[in-house]
Design a protein around this motif. Structure first.
Motif, PDB file in Angstrom:
ATOM      1  N   ARG A 108      46.442  63.208  25.130  1.00 25.41           N
ATOM      2  CA  ARG A 108      47.430  62.164  24.809  1.00 25.41           C
ATOM      3  C   ARG A 108      47.885  61.442  26.075  1.00 25.41           C
ATOM      4  O   ARG A 108      47.977  60.206  26.093  1.00 25.41           O
ATOM      5  CB  ARG A 108      48.632  62.770  24.086  1.00 25.41           C
ATOM      6  CG  ARG A 108      48.412  62.995  22.614  1.00 25.41           C
ATOM      7  CD  ARG A 108      49.701  63.364  21.885  1.00 25.41           C
ATOM      8  NE  ARG A 108      50.337  64.574  22.381  1.00 25.41           N
ATOM      9  CZ  ARG A 108      49.970  65.812  22.042  1.00 25.41           C
ATOM     10  NH1 ARG A 108      48.969  66.003  21.210  1.00 25.41           N
ATOM     11  NH2 ARG A 108      50.600  66.853  22.530  1.00 25.41           N
ATOM     12  N   ARG A 109      48.182  62.206  27.129  1.00 27.68           N
ATOM     13  CA  ARG A 109      48.612  61.581  28.389  1.00 27.68           C
ATOM     14  C   ARG A 109      47.539  60.637  28.921  1.00 27.68           C
ATOM     15  O   ARG A 109      47.837  59.542  29.386  1.00 27.68           O
ATOM     16  CB  ARG A 109      48.928  62.650  29.432  1.00 27.68           C
ATOM     17  CG  ARG A 109      50.301  63.262  29.287  1.00 27.68           C
ATOM     18  CD  ARG A 109      50.685  64.086  30.508  1.00 27.68           C
ATOM     19  NE  ARG A 109      49.951  65.326  30.611  1.00 27.68           N
ATOM     20  CZ  ARG A 109      50.276  66.463  29.993  1.00 27.68           C
ATOM     21  NH1 ARG A 109      51.335  66.510  29.223  1.00 27.68           N
ATOM     22  NH2 ARG A 109      49.556  67.546  30.151  1.00 27.68           N
ATOM     23  N   LEU A 110      46.291  61.073  28.858  1.00 27.23           N
ATOM     24  CA  LEU A 110      45.215  60.249  29.400  1.00 27.23           C
ATOM     25  C   LEU A 110      44.965  59.009  28.554  1.00 27.23           C
ATOM     26  O   LEU A 110      44.697  57.932  29.089  1.00 27.23           O
ATOM     27  CB  LEU A 110      43.933  61.074  29.524  1.00 27.23           C
ATOM     28  CG  LEU A 110      43.966  62.111  30.642  1.00 27.23           C
ATOM     29  CD1 LEU A 110      42.766  63.042  30.549  1.00 27.23           C
ATOM     30  CD2 LEU A 110      44.026  61.422  32.003  1.00 27.23           C
ATOM     31  N   LEU A 111      45.041  59.149  27.250  1.00 28.55           N
ATOM     32  CA  LEU A 111      44.799  57.984  26.389  1.00 28.55           C
ATOM     33  C   LEU A 111      45.916  56.959  26.491  1.00 28.55           C
ATOM     34  O   LEU A 111      45.679  55.767  26.289  1.00 28.55           O
ATOM     35  CB  LEU A 111      44.605  58.434  24.942  1.00 28.55           C
ATOM     36  CG  LEU A 111      43.309  59.205  24.670  1.00 28.55           C
ATOM     37  CD1 LEU A 111      43.265  59.687  23.233  1.00 28.55           C
ATOM     38  CD2 LEU A 111      42.083  58.360  25.014  1.00 28.55           C
ATOM     39  N   LEU A 112      47.124  57.418  26.802  1.00 30.06           N
ATOM     40  CA  LEU A 112      48.255  56.497  26.920  1.00 30.06           C
ATOM     41  C   LEU A 112      48.444  55.984  28.346  1.00 30.06           C
ATOM     42  O   LEU A 112      49.263  55.097  28.575  1.00 30.06           O
ATOM     43  CB  LEU A 112      49.538  57.185  26.443  1.00 30.06           C
ATOM     44  CG  LEU A 112      49.560  57.561  24.963  1.00 30.06           C
ATOM     45  CD1 LEU A 112      50.812  58.377  24.637  1.00 30.06           C
ATOM     46  CD2 LEU A 112      49.472  56.329  24.087  1.00 30.06           C
ATOM     47  N   GLY A 113      47.698  56.533  29.287  1.00 28.04           N
ATOM     48  CA  GLY A 113      47.852  56.158  30.692  1.00 28.04           C
ATOM     49  C   GLY A 113      47.050  54.925  31.062  1.00 28.04           C
ATOM     50  O   GLY A 113      46.472  54.232  30.211  1.00 28.04           O
ATOM     51  N   ARG A 114      47.004  54.670  32.357  1.00 24.28           N
ATOM     52  CA  ARG A 114      46.319  53.477  32.871  1.00 24.28           C
ATOM     53  C   ARG A 114      44.826  53.702  33.105  1.00 24.28           C
ATOM     54  O   ARG A 114      44.121  52.789  33.490  1.00 24.28           O
ATOM     55  CB  ARG A 114      46.973  53.045  34.180  1.00 24.28           C
ATOM     56  CG  ARG A 114      48.377  52.548  34.018  1.00 24.28           C
ATOM     57  CD  ARG A 114      48.926  52.023  35.341  1.00 24.28           C
ATOM     58  NE  ARG A 114      48.632  52.892  36.460  1.00 24.28           N
ATOM     59  CZ  ARG A 114      49.521  53.691  37.044  1.00 24.28           C
ATOM     60  NH1 ARG A 114      50.764  53.725  36.621  1.00 24.28           N
ATOM     61  NH2 ARG A 114      49.172  54.439  38.057  1.00 24.28           N
ATOM     62  N   HIS A 115      44.358  54.902  32.943  1.00 24.48           N
ATOM     63  CA  HIS A 115      42.952  55.273  33.123  1.00 24.48           C
ATOM     64  C   HIS A 115      42.501  55.153  34.564  1.00 24.48           C
ATOM     65  O   HIS A 115      41.308  54.995  34.823  1.00 24.48           O
ATOM     66  CB  HIS A 115      42.026  54.470  32.229  1.00 24.48           C
ATOM     67  CG  HIS A 115      42.291  54.668  30.776  1.00 24.48           C
ATOM     68  ND1 HIS A 115      41.577  54.044  29.807  1.00 24.48           N
ATOM     69  CD2 HIS A 115      43.199  55.408  30.101  1.00 24.48           C
ATOM     70  CE1 HIS A 115      42.021  54.384  28.637  1.00 24.48           C
ATOM     71  NE2 HIS A 115      43.023  55.215  28.795  1.00 24.48           N
ATOM     72  N   ASP A 116      43.427  55.177  35.503  1.00 24.86           N
ATOM     73  CA  ASP A 116      43.017  55.179  36.900  1.00 24.86           C
ATOM     74  C   ASP A 116      42.995  56.624  37.412  1.00 24.86           C
ATOM     75  O   ASP A 116      43.446  57.550  36.742  1.00 24.86           O
ATOM     76  CB  ASP A 116      43.932  54.290  37.752  1.00 24.86           C
ATOM     77  CG  ASP A 116      45.370  54.766  37.804  1.00 24.86           C
ATOM     78  OD1 ASP A 116      45.685  55.854  37.285  1.00 24.86           O
ATOM     79  OD2 ASP A 116      46.196  54.034  38.369  1.00 24.86           O
ATOM     80  N   LEU A 117      42.450  56.805  38.589  1.00 25.96           N
ATOM     81  CA  LEU A 117      42.247  58.148  39.128  1.00 25.96           C
ATOM     82  C   LEU A 117      43.571  58.884  39.347  1.00 25.96           C
ATOM     83  O   LEU A 117      43.649  60.091  39.119  1.00 25.96           O
ATOM     84  CB  LEU A 117      41.445  58.080  40.429  1.00 25.96           C
ATOM     85  CG  LEU A 117      40.945  59.405  40.980  1.00 25.96           C
ATOM     86  CD1 LEU A 117      40.106  60.161  39.954  1.00 25.96           C
ATOM     87  CD2 LEU A 117      40.159  59.179  42.255  1.00 25.96           C
ATOM     88  N   ALA A 118      44.609  58.172  39.721  1.00 28.39           N
ATOM     89  CA  ALA A 118      45.909  58.817  39.938  1.00 28.39           C
ATOM     90  C   ALA A 118      46.451  59.415  38.637  1.00 28.39           C
ATOM     91  O   ALA A 118      46.936  60.552  38.622  1.00 28.39           O
ATOM     92  CB  ALA A 118      46.911  57.822  40.525  1.00 28.39           C
ATOM     93  N   ASP A 119      46.365  58.661  37.537  1.00 29.76           N
ATOM     94  CA  ASP A 119      46.818  59.169  36.238  1.00 29.76           C
ATOM     95  C   ASP A 119      45.976  60.360  35.787  1.00 29.76           C
ATOM     96  O   ASP A 119      46.498  61.330  35.241  1.00 29.76           O
ATOM     97  CB  ASP A 119      46.753  58.083  35.164  1.00 29.76           C
ATOM     98  CG  ASP A 119      47.944  57.139  35.212  1.00 29.76           C
ATOM     99  OD1 ASP A 119      48.896  57.417  35.963  1.00 29.76           O
ATOM    100  OD2 ASP A 119      47.922  56.132  34.482  1.00 29.76           O
ATOM    101  N   VAL A 120      44.663  60.259  35.998  1.00 26.52           N
ATOM    102  CA  VAL A 120      43.771  61.355  35.616  1.00 26.52           C
ATOM    103  C   VAL A 120      44.117  62.606  36.412  1.00 26.52           C
ATOM    104  O   VAL A 120      44.237  63.704  35.848  1.00 26.52           O
ATOM    105  CB  VAL A 120      42.293  60.948  35.816  1.00 26.52           C
ATOM    106  CG1 VAL A 120      41.369  62.148  35.654  1.00 26.52           C
ATOM    107  CG2 VAL A 120      41.913  59.843  34.844  1.00 26.52           C
ATOM    108  N   ASN A 121      44.294  62.449  37.706  1.00 25.97           N
ATOM    109  CA  ASN A 121      44.626  63.609  38.548  1.00 25.97           C
ATOM    110  C   ASN A 121      45.957  64.235  38.139  1.00 25.97           C
ATOM    111  O   ASN A 121      46.096  65.455  38.116  1.00 25.97           O
ATOM    112  CB  ASN A 121      44.650  63.215  40.024  1.00 25.97           C
ATOM    113  CG  ASN A 121      43.260  63.049  40.589  1.00 25.97           C
ATOM    114  OD1 ASN A 121      42.293  63.622  40.101  1.00 25.97           O
ATOM    115  ND2 ASN A 121      43.145  62.232  41.629  1.00 25.97           N
TER     116      ASN A 121
END
Length: 122
Positions: free
Chosen positions: A27-40
């Protein structure tokens, strides 16, 4: 007065924690910006959520190497590897696959009841 209370440790099934943690990361990843910082950040939270039950998950995966726990953990390892290599999209895809696989961690009896009437799914 000395404290004579015994410390009680219980072994709980780690699979609901794994399922919930992976789904929360998805859920966090799908709602995030999909950049490396959000993924990390999402993967770091996932790691922190699973760290207390790591040994139990490893034991469950070892006991059933072809089972869903092993499959979810393999997907998560792949996701972490993609993130380390700086590839956010494959890392996100790995978490999505892990979350999908984690559905298999649900109660087998409940799943059996759910899918007994195969005709209704056609």
């Amino acid at each position: 007065m000395a404290n004579t209370a015994k410390r009680v440790t219980q072994r709980h099934d780690p699979t609901p924690v794994l399922r919930q943690a992976v789904q929360a990361a998805q859920r966090r990843l799908l709602l995030g910006r999909h950049d490396l910082a959000d993924v990390n950040e999402a993967l770091a939270r996932l790691f922190a959520d699973l760290a207390p039950i790591h040994d139990q998950l490893t034991a469950a995966a070892s006991a059933a190497p072809e089972g869903p726990v092993a499959a979810v953990l393999a997907q998560l390892r792949a996701s972490f590897g993609h993130a380390v290599d700086g590839r956010p999209e494959p890392a996100i895809n790995g978490v999505i696959t892990a979350a999908t696989t984690a559905i298999r961690l649900a109660d087998d009896v409940a799943l059996a009841r759910e899918y007994t009437d195969q005709a209704r799914w056609r």
